[in-house]
Design a protein around this motif. Structure first.
Motif, PDB file in Angstrom:
ATOM      1  N   PRO A  64       0.601  -1.424  -0.065  1.00  0.00           N
ATOM      2  CA  PRO A  64      -0.472   0.119  -0.056  1.00  0.00           C
ATOM      3  C   PRO A  64       0.787   1.180  -0.789  1.00  0.00           C
ATOM      4  N   THR A  65       1.388   1.536  -1.492  1.00  0.00           N
ATOM      5  CA  THR A  65       2.065   2.802  -1.018  1.00  0.00           C
ATOM      6  C   THR A  65       1.231   4.334  -0.760  1.00  0.00           C
ATOM      7  N   VAL A  66       1.869   5.131  -0.020  1.00  0.00           N
ATOM      8  CA  VAL A  66       0.285   6.122  -0.300  1.00  0.00           C
ATOM      9  C   VAL A  66       1.344   7.736  -0.002  1.00  0.00           C
ATOM     10  N   ARG A  67       2.343   7.634  -1.005  1.00  0.00           N
ATOM     11  CA  ARG A  67       3.569   8.943  -0.964  1.00  0.00           C
ATOM     12  C   ARG A  67       3.515   8.980  -2.388  1.00  0.00           C
ATOM     13  N   TYR A  68       4.180  10.452  -2.428  1.00  0.00           N
ATOM     14  CA  TYR A  68       4.193  11.240  -3.733  1.00  0.00           C
ATOM     15  C   TYR A  68       5.682  11.679  -3.518  1.00  0.00           C
ATOM     16  N   ASN A  69       6.584  11.373  -4.468  1.00  0.00           N
ATOM     17  CA  ASN A  69       8.248  11.666  -4.346  1.00  0.00           C
ATOM     18  C   ASN A  69       8.525  12.857  -4.391  1.00  0.00           C
ATOM     19  N   ASP A  70       9.579  12.953  -3.527  1.00  0.00           N
ATOM     20  CA  ASP A  70       9.686  14.382  -2.887  1.00  0.00           C
ATOM     21  C   ASP A  70      11.472  14.453  -3.869  1.00  0.00           C
ATOM     22  N   GLY A  71      11.591  13.825  -5.043  1.00  0.00           N
ATOM     23  CA  GLY A  71      12.710  14.769  -5.459  1.00  0.00           C
ATOM     24  C   GLY A  71      13.427  13.815  -6.742  1.00  0.00           C
ATOM     25  N   GLU A  72      14.683  13.645  -6.701  1.00  0.00           N
ATOM     26  CA  GLU A  72      14.762  12.701  -8.460  1.00  0.00           C
ATOM     27  C   GLU A  72      13.966  11.980  -8.318  1.00  0.00           C
ATOM     28  N   PRO A  73      13.820  11.167  -9.605  1.00  0.00           N
ATOM     29  CA  PRO A  73      13.518  12.172 -11.011  1.00  0.00           C
ATOM     30  C   PRO A  73      12.893  13.036 -10.765  1.00  0.00           C
ATOM     31  N   PHE A  74      11.447  13.297 -10.221  1.00  0.00           N
ATOM     32  CA  PHE A  74      10.993  13.942 -10.797  1.00  0.00           C
ATOM     33  C   PHE A  74      10.053  14.180  -8.946  1.00  0.00           C
ATOM     34  N   ASP A  76       6.949  15.204  -7.249  1.00  0.00           N
ATOM     35  CA  ASP A  76       5.360  15.446  -6.800  1.00  0.00           C
ATOM     36  C   ASP A  76       5.493  16.876  -6.415  1.00  0.00           C
ATOM     37  N   TRP A  77       5.632  16.847  -5.559  1.00  0.00           N
ATOM     38  CA  TRP A  77       5.390  17.408  -4.448  1.00  0.00           C
ATOM     39  C   TRP A  77       6.033  18.974  -5.169  1.00  0.00           C
ATOM     40  N   GLU A  78       6.975  19.650  -5.366  1.00  0.00           N
ATOM     41  CA  GLU A  78       7.625  20.653  -6.446  1.00  0.00           C
ATOM     42  C   GLU A  78       6.470  20.781  -7.018  1.00  0.00           C
ATOM     43  N   TYR A  79       5.929  20.320  -8.200  1.00  0.00           N
ATOM     44  CA  TYR A  79       5.939  20.007  -8.914  1.00  0.00           C
ATOM     45  C   TYR A  79       4.332  20.790  -8.474  1.00  0.00           C
ATOM     46  N   ILE A  80       3.450  20.077  -7.677  1.00  0.00           N
ATOM     47  CA  ILE A  80       2.173  20.549  -7.589  1.00  0.00           C
ATOM     48  C   ILE A  80       2.232  21.934  -7.187  1.00  0.00           C
ATOM     49  N   GLU A  81       3.499  22.022  -6.339  1.00  0.00           N
ATOM     50  CA  GLU A  81       3.470  23.483  -5.671  1.00  0.00           C
ATOM     51  C   GLU A  81       3.985  24.745  -7.291  1.00  0.00           C
ATOM     52  N   ASN A  82       4.054  24.589  -7.360  1.00  0.00           N
ATOM     53  CA  ASN A  82       4.471  25.236  -8.896  1.00  0.00           C
ATOM     54  C   ASN A  82       3.624  25.309  -9.693  1.00  0.00           C
ATOM     55  N   ASN A  83       2.356  24.678  -9.755  1.00  0.00           N
ATOM     56  CA  ASN A  83       1.934  24.743 -10.827  1.00  0.00           C
ATOM     57  C   ASN A  83       0.228  24.230 -10.000  1.00  0.00           C
ATOM     58  N   ILE A  84      -0.394  24.082  -9.085  1.00  0.00           N
ATOM     59  CA  ILE A  84      -1.499  24.107  -8.011  1.00  0.00           C
ATOM     60  C   ILE A  84      -2.405  25.504  -8.935  1.00  0.00           C
ATOM     61  N   ASN A  85      -3.120  25.453  -9.402  1.00  0.00           N
ATOM     62  CA  ASN A  85      -4.440  26.846  -9.815  1.00  0.00           C
ATOM     63  C   ASN A  85      -5.378  26.883  -8.756  1.00  0.00           C
TER      64      ASN A  85
END
Length: 91
Positions: A64-74, A76-85
């Motif tokens: 049961p994985t329930v996490r978003y990636n928080d570093g390389e290679p992508f 997720d959290w940075e993308y959400i923070e920079n692109n959330i509307n």
């Protein structure tokens, strides 16, 4: 579109196992904040192994994985923070 839908079965109509419920409740909202295959090749695919992209968005993620990636290679959290509307809220 004013709706929020969770997929509770696979494309063949087979219900997800109970232990997969948490995964679905984290994976599907990831799409609502912009995490799609065209955002990063490891999302909704098996192109990038889970050992490299440790996110519930990766189809290789073990249950049961329930996490978003928080570093390389992508990140997720940075993308959400920079692109959330953030929707407009009246006072």
């Amino acid at each position: 579109m004013g709706e929020f839908v969770f997929q509770t079965s696979d494309d063949d109509g087979n219900s997800y196992r109970v232990r997969g419920t948490a995964d679905v409740l984290v994976h599907e909202p990831g799409h609502s904040v912009g995490l799609y295959l065209d955002t990063y090749e490891g999302i909704d695919s098996e192109e990038v192994p889970y050992s490299e992209y440790r996110s519930v968005m990766d189809y290789d993620a073990p249950w049961p994985t329930v996490r978003y990636n928080d570093g390389e290679p992508f990140d997720d959290w940075e993308y959400i923070e920079n692109n959330i509307n953030t929707p407009f809220v009246a006072d």
